[in-house]
Design a protein around this motif. Structure first.
Motif, PDB file in Angstrom:
ATOM      1  N   GLN A 288      -5.129  10.095  -1.881  1.00 33.94           N
ATOM      2  CA  GLN A 288      -6.507   9.281  -2.414  1.00 33.94           C
ATOM      3  C   GLN A 288      -6.999   8.361  -1.069  1.00 33.94           C
TER       4      GLN A 288
ATOM      5  N   TRP B 234      -7.280   3.188  -6.125  1.00 35.42           N
ATOM      6  CA  TRP B 234      -5.928   4.001  -6.240  1.00 35.42           C
ATOM      7  C   TRP B 234      -4.734   3.226  -5.801  1.00 35.42           C
TER       8      TRP B 234
ATOM      9  N   ASN C 156      -4.151   2.041  -9.288  1.00 38.42           N
ATOM     10  CA  ASN C 156      -3.715   3.490 -10.100  1.00 38.42           C
ATOM     11  C   ASN C 156      -2.312   3.813  -9.617  1.00 38.42           C
TER      12      ASN C 156
END
Length: 465
Positions: free
Chosen positions: A279, A284, A287
């Motif tokens: 990503q 992210w 995340n």
């Protein structure tokens, strides 16, 4: 013969229904004849169209049997209410797999991607099960449960909402051992008189289904963290935190984006970690911290978690990238067309701004929906992150995006149209080889039409080759 997902007798026992016609064995559960597979159980739900109208088509496509509330021609389990029957079937699937450790994911941004990244880790650790697509509502959650094989070791479920009191019954249905709230922000605020605070309390409903001793993974950087932490502890949860602060269980230190991927620098329970992910979105970083804590809570080794994050590719419409040919060269298309809100929009714009490119940075944006009376202000407010990211050209579609268009300096204006379909030709014409183009907007404002028009350039380029 492989063990069936359900036998007719099991379905009847789970739902309190009665078998009509021959006994059958089902290998899957479907509510949609467009995607039904041979051997599936078809549940005839009432909706915009009554599912009973499609029973004949389901059998033509190979359905093994149906759950129905009125007479059908073919093997069936008859029940008074097919949605309640699906809920009971889901509960029975949960009860017959007591060994399965279950996780649940909610939040204003990133639910589907985080759910699928967790699933990637669960799969490396043993028999795993998860939601498909964004099956996160009053139908999708019991359907996902009903599809869970009895030998599942771990599972993860996405749970969404538009209003208060929607997450609570779904969490109680799943009864997760661990939950994560990715973040809380101004999403669906038009349905909450008290705005974002109401959204936060609605997200906190997920704690009410937690199994005793369950884990709540929370974003310590979010403004609603204290409220969520209090609700989680009231529900008896063990709280694990992710964020950028020193006290976080999973602490993000740095997020670098070399060409085509990212490198995350973090500390997990004080231990230094550096790992690559596919990503490139700045969100992210956090995340990945949430994913690692959820995998830990569900009994997955850290090595499997890092391997999963290292190979997890962006989902379609959620940051997937493609090189699209145009003329003698190619441009980069970043497809963020599945959804948008002020949080994800600002993050995506910042990510694009941080990207190195020889060409221009271009965005095509469509309306963000369900933002209530502040909607125009939220759209107009995007001018600031666009300027900070030094975006070269901005294309806008929709009545709400007109507020942003009016706030942009003339040098940044690419084009405006009232709809995505009308804007698409303008973006297609403007883009040049070497550019990086991001398309983002709410699904309901049809941002996907712009992404599709840009993608189609690839096939047209091939015709002349």
């Amino acid at each position: 013969m492989a063990e069936p997902l359900w036998t007719a007798e099991e379905i009847a026992a789970a739902t309190g229904g009665k078998l009509a016609g021959q006994a059958f064995r089902a290998g899957g559960v479907s509510i949609d004849t467009r995607t039904i597979q041979p051997g599936d159980l078809f549940v005839a739900l009432a909706g915009v169209r009554d599912g009973h109208e499609f029973v004949e088509q389901a059998f033509e496509k190979g359905a093994a049997g149906v759950i129905a509330s009125r007479q059908v021609f073919g093997p069936a389990v008859m029940v008074p209410d097919t949605l309640h029957a699906l809920e009971k079937l889901g509960a029975a699937a949960r009860e017959r797999a007591p060994q399965a450790r279950r996780g649940a994911v909610t939040g204003s941004v990133g639910k589907t991607s985080v759910t699928q990244a967790i699933m990637a880790g669960l799969t490396l650790a043993g028999p795993a099960h998860s939601s498909v697509k964004s099956y996160n509502n009053h139908i999708g959650v019991p359907l996902t449960l009903a599809r869970m094989p009895r030998g599942t070791a771990r599972a993860v479920f996405e749970i969404g909402m538009n209003h208060a009191d929607e997450i609570r019954p779904l969490s109680r249905m799943v009864r997760p051992h661990a939950v994560v709230i990715t973040t809380v922000g101004p999403v669906h605020t038009e349905n909450f008189p008290d705005g974002e605070a109401g959204v936060a309390r609605a997200k906190a409903e997920i704690f009410e289904g937690l199994e005793p001793g369950g884990v709540a993974v929370l974003n310590a950087d979010n403004r609603w963290f204290d409220l969520l932490k209090g609700e989680a502890e009231r529900a008896g949860a063990t709280v694990r935190t992710f964020g950028t602060g020193e006290a976080c269980d999973a602490r993000l230190i740095d997020f670098q984006v070399p060409a085509g991927h990212a490198v995350v620098q973090a500390r997990l329970h004080g231990k230094a970690l550096d790992f690559p992910i596919l990503q490139t979105g700045l969100h992210w970083g956090l995340n990945s911290m949430a994913v690692l804590l959820m995998l830990e809570a569900l009994g997955v080794d850290l090595d499997d978690g890092l391997a999963a994050l290292g190979s997890f590719e962006p989902l379609a419409g959620r940051g997937a990238e493609a090189q699209v040919r145009k003329g003698a060269g190619a441009f980069t298309l970043i497809d963020e067309s599945y959804n948008a809100n002020p949080i994800s929009m600002a993050s995506a714009i910042a990510t694009l701004g941080a990207r190195e490119t020889a060409g221009r940075r271009i965005v095509a944006l469509t309306d963000m929906l369900e933002l209530g009376p502040e909607a125009e202000a939220f759209h107009r407010g995007l001018a600031e992150p666009l300027e900070a990211a030094a975006i070269d050209l901005v294309f806008c579609a929709g009545p709400l995006m007109k507020s942003l268009w009016d706030a942009l300096p003339p040098t940044r204006r690419g084009g405006y149209a009232e709809s995505a379909a009308e804007l698409a030709p303008q973006v297609v014409q403007a883009v040049e080889p070497g550019d990086v183009v991001m398309v983002k907007g709410s699904n309901g404002s049809k941002a996907g039409a712009i992404a599709a028009a840009l993608s189609a350039l690839d096939s047209r380029s091939g015709e002349g080759a």
